[in-house]
Design an enzyme around this catalytic site. Structure first.
Site, short mmCIF file in Angstrom:
data_model
loop_
_atom_site.label_atom_id
_atom_site.label_comp_id
_atom_site.label_asym_id
_atom_site.label_seq_id
_atom_site.Cartn_x
_atom_site.Cartn_y
_atom_site.Cartn_z
N ARG A 1 53.81 -43.79 -21.17
CA ARG A 1 53.38 -42.94 -22.28
C ARG A 1 54.47 -41.93 -22.61
O ARG A 1 54.97 -41.23 -21.73
CB ARG A 1 52.09 -42.21 -21.87
CG ARG A 1 51.64 -41.09 -22.79
CD ARG A 1 50.28 -40.58 -22.35
NE ARG A 1 49.86 -39.40 -23.09
CZ ARG A 1 48.60 -38.96 -23.12
NH1 ARG A 1 47.65 -39.57 -22.45
NH2 ARG A 1 48.29 -37.87 -23.81
N ARG B 1 32.09 -38.23 -15.71
CA ARG B 1 32.22 -36.78 -15.85
C ARG B 1 30.84 -36.16 -15.99
O ARG B 1 30.12 -36.48 -16.94
CB ARG B 1 33.11 -36.47 -17.05
CG ARG B 1 34.48 -37.12 -16.88
CD ARG B 1 35.43 -36.85 -18.03
NE ARG B 1 36.77 -37.32 -17.67
CZ ARG B 1 37.85 -37.16 -18.42
NH1 ARG B 1 37.74 -36.55 -19.60
NH2 ARG B 1 39.03 -37.59 -18.01
N ARG C 1 44.15 -42.69 -32.02
CA ARG C 1 43.68 -43.64 -31.03
C ARG C 1 42.65 -44.57 -31.69
O ARG C 1 41.44 -44.41 -31.53
CB ARG C 1 43.12 -42.90 -29.83
CG ARG C 1 44.21 -42.16 -29.06
CD ARG C 1 43.69 -41.43 -27.85
NE ARG C 1 44.81 -40.84 -27.11
CZ ARG C 1 44.68 -40.11 -26.01
NH1 ARG C 1 43.47 -39.87 -25.51
NH2 ARG C 1 45.75 -39.61 -25.40
N TYR D 1 42.19 -45.33 -23.71
CA TYR D 1 42.86 -45.89 -22.55
C TYR D 1 42.44 -47.36 -22.34
O TYR D 1 41.29 -47.72 -22.59
CB TYR D 1 42.51 -45.08 -21.30
CG TYR D 1 43.17 -43.73 -21.21
CD1 TYR D 1 43.65 -43.07 -22.34
CD2 TYR D 1 43.32 -43.09 -19.99
CE1 TYR D 1 44.26 -41.83 -22.25
CE2 TYR D 1 43.94 -41.83 -19.88
CZ TYR D 1 44.40 -41.22 -21.02
OH TYR D 1 45.00 -39.99 -20.91
N ASP E 1 38.81 -33.34 -19.10
CA ASP E 1 39.48 -33.89 -17.92
C ASP E 1 39.17 -33.09 -16.66
O ASP E 1 39.19 -33.61 -15.56
CB ASP E 1 41.01 -33.87 -18.12
CG ASP E 1 41.47 -34.80 -19.22
OD1 ASP E 1 40.68 -35.66 -19.65
OD2 ASP E 1 42.63 -34.66 -19.66
N ARG F 1 35.04 -42.00 -18.69
CA ARG F 1 36.39 -42.19 -19.24
C ARG F 1 37.30 -42.77 -18.16
O ARG F 1 36.94 -42.91 -17.02
CB ARG F 1 36.97 -40.84 -19.74
CG ARG F 1 36.54 -40.49 -21.18
CD ARG F 1 37.61 -39.65 -21.88
NE ARG F 1 38.86 -40.41 -22.02
CZ ARG F 1 40.04 -39.86 -22.28
NH1 ARG F 1 40.14 -38.55 -22.44
NH2 ARG F 1 41.12 -40.61 -22.39
N GLU G 1 38.45 -47.89 -23.52
CA GLU G 1 37.58 -46.87 -24.11
C GLU G 1 37.36 -47.24 -25.56
O GLU G 1 38.32 -47.47 -26.30
CB GLU G 1 38.23 -45.49 -24.00
CG GLU G 1 38.46 -45.06 -22.56
CD GLU G 1 39.27 -43.77 -22.42
OE1 GLU G 1 39.17 -43.12 -21.37
OE2 GLU G 1 40.01 -43.42 -23.37
N GLU H 1 51.78 -40.84 -18.32
CA GLU H 1 50.96 -41.89 -17.72
C GLU H 1 51.64 -43.25 -17.83
O GLU H 1 52.26 -43.57 -18.84
CB GLU H 1 49.59 -41.93 -18.40
CG GLU H 1 48.78 -40.68 -18.14
CD GLU H 1 47.54 -40.58 -18.98
OE1 GLU H 1 46.50 -40.18 -18.45
OE2 GLU H 1 47.60 -40.88 -20.18
#
Ligand code: NAG
Ligand code: NAG
Length: 387
Positions: free
Chosen positions: A255, A72, A315, A344, A78, A53, A366, A239
């Protein structure tokens, strides 16, 4: 007319026609075409990594492209241990090196988070700023870290702890790129902007006037209430992506985490090289509808570009827009890059004055079928419809 002067007249005419041909690639003729696309990372496909990510993309001073992402290790979340993954292209995005892991945080319960990549064209370095322990999950304190490459991304310095100079603070750079000021005020300065914790949130910029040796705290645009738990529709800038305009001001596209005032982007401008972000220079861009996400922005040859999943709720619908008026209005013909789940994104372009490099921008984002975190995709966009 003698043959010689006829030839001279002819070559004059020819060069006039040729320069006309270059002139025809004017901003009014922008007609973006998705020229080439390839998946740089696929979540779950490689043994050591669960999820890729937070993609970043940059040009280098030597004309290469570098792509980065969080790899990750065992979760989609996250928080958790990660590698910092990189791939490199020396042929304008046609082919890419295998993935290298340039930072490994081991088994940290709250590992690294990306991040901003910033190119110092004066010394030829590429700097990556990221955080560790950002969520304070089974660790303390949060640190701002930096690695640097002096050889076009081939090798990287060991991580350096910038919190020693900046003070300890929860700071998540980007995600996206930082800038080196090309125009005054503060030509040459490195400006990296990011956000704070969800409670002590806001846009914060860190600055360096000596190519990344020393860093200090610059502008802060704080959330309201600051350092208090937020409610729906509180003012919570998060962000962000800074770009330098040709008048030397820095426009930051932000954001709008809690949908304050609109489900759209916050835009704020610094006229002093990132030292301040006055609310006098803040507005809500109603045309840039947004589901609260990290978006891409780029200023190239006087045109401002923007990418995000253009939808109020979800999204999905990754869309490229462009503005011929420094972001005061957007051309109506937006181009959809991907209709499905998309998260993103980040944009870059090559900087040379060659006519070829003026024709392209590059988007990393993404992309998925069911979820936006399934892959990280690289898209090469021809700005003039393939012409
Ligand atoms: C970074 O520096 C700060 C301030 O000196 C310190 O509190 C923190 O523990 C350091 N972080 C790391 C990972 O060394
Ligand atoms: C996709 O974005 C475009 C441009 O903002 C918009 O007109 C369209 O309604 C969006 N579609 C969806 C499904 O969100």
């Amino acid at each position: 007319m003698k043959t010689g002067s006829r030839l001279a007249a002819l070559s004059l005419l020819l060069s006039a026609v040729l320069s006309l041909c270059v002139c025809t690639l004017s901003p009014e003729q922008i007609d973006p075409l998705l020229y080439e696309e390839q998946l740089l990372w696929v979540s779950g496909a490689q043994g050591q990594v669960s999820t890729y990510r937070i993609p970043l993309l940059t040009f280098t001073p030597k004309g290469s492209l570098l792509a980065f992402s969080e790899a990750r290790k065992s979760t989609t979340s996250d928080v958790g241990a990660k590698f910092l993954a990189m791939r490199r292209s020396t042929d304008k995005g046609a082919t890419w090196s295998p993935t290298t892991f340039i930072v490994d945080d081991g088994t940290k319960p709250d590992g690294l988070n990306l991040g901003s990549v910033v190119v110092d064209e004066e010394v030829g370095s590429v700097i990556l700023v990221y955080s560790i322990c950002f969520h304070l999950y089974q660790c303390h304190p949060s640190s701002t870290m930096m690695v640097e490459s002096m050889d076009d991304g081939l090798s990287w310095s060991p991580p350096r702890n910038l919190s020693v100079q900046l003070g300890v603070k929860n700071f998540a750079p980007g995600p996206g790129f930082g800038i080196q000021k090309r125009y005054n005020p503060a030509k040459g300065r490195l400006v990296v902007c990011g956000h704070g914790t969800l409670e002590g949130d806001g846009v914060f910029c860190i600055l360096s006037d000596d190519h990344g040796r020393n860093w200090y705290n610059g502008a802060a645009l704080k959330s309201i209430p600051y350092n208090q738990r937020k409610q729906a529709q509180d003012f919570n800038p998060d962000e962000c992506q800074p770009v330098e305009m040709m008048d030397g001001s820095i426009v930051i596209n932000v954001r709008n985490q809690n949908n304050y005032h609109c489900r759209c982007r916050i835009v704020v401008r610094s006229r002093d090289g990132g030292l301040s972000l006055p609310v006098d220079d803040l507005f809500f861009d109603y045309e840039l509808v947004d589901p609260a996400v990290a978006a891409g922005a780029l200023q190239k040859d006087g045109v401002l570009y923007f990418t995000n999943p253009s939808n109020e709720q979800h999204r999905v619908n990754l869309t490229l827009r462009w503005s011929l008026t420094d972001g005061n209005s957007w051309v109506q013909e937006a181009v959809q890059i991907w209709a499905g789940p998309s998260g993103y994104s980040s944009i870059t372009s090559l900087n040379s004055d060659s006519p070829e490099d003026r024709k392209y921008i590059f988007v990393i984002y993404e992309k998925g079928h069911k979820d936006y975190d399934e892959t990280v995709s690289f898209a090469k966009i021809h700005l003039f419809g393939g012409r």
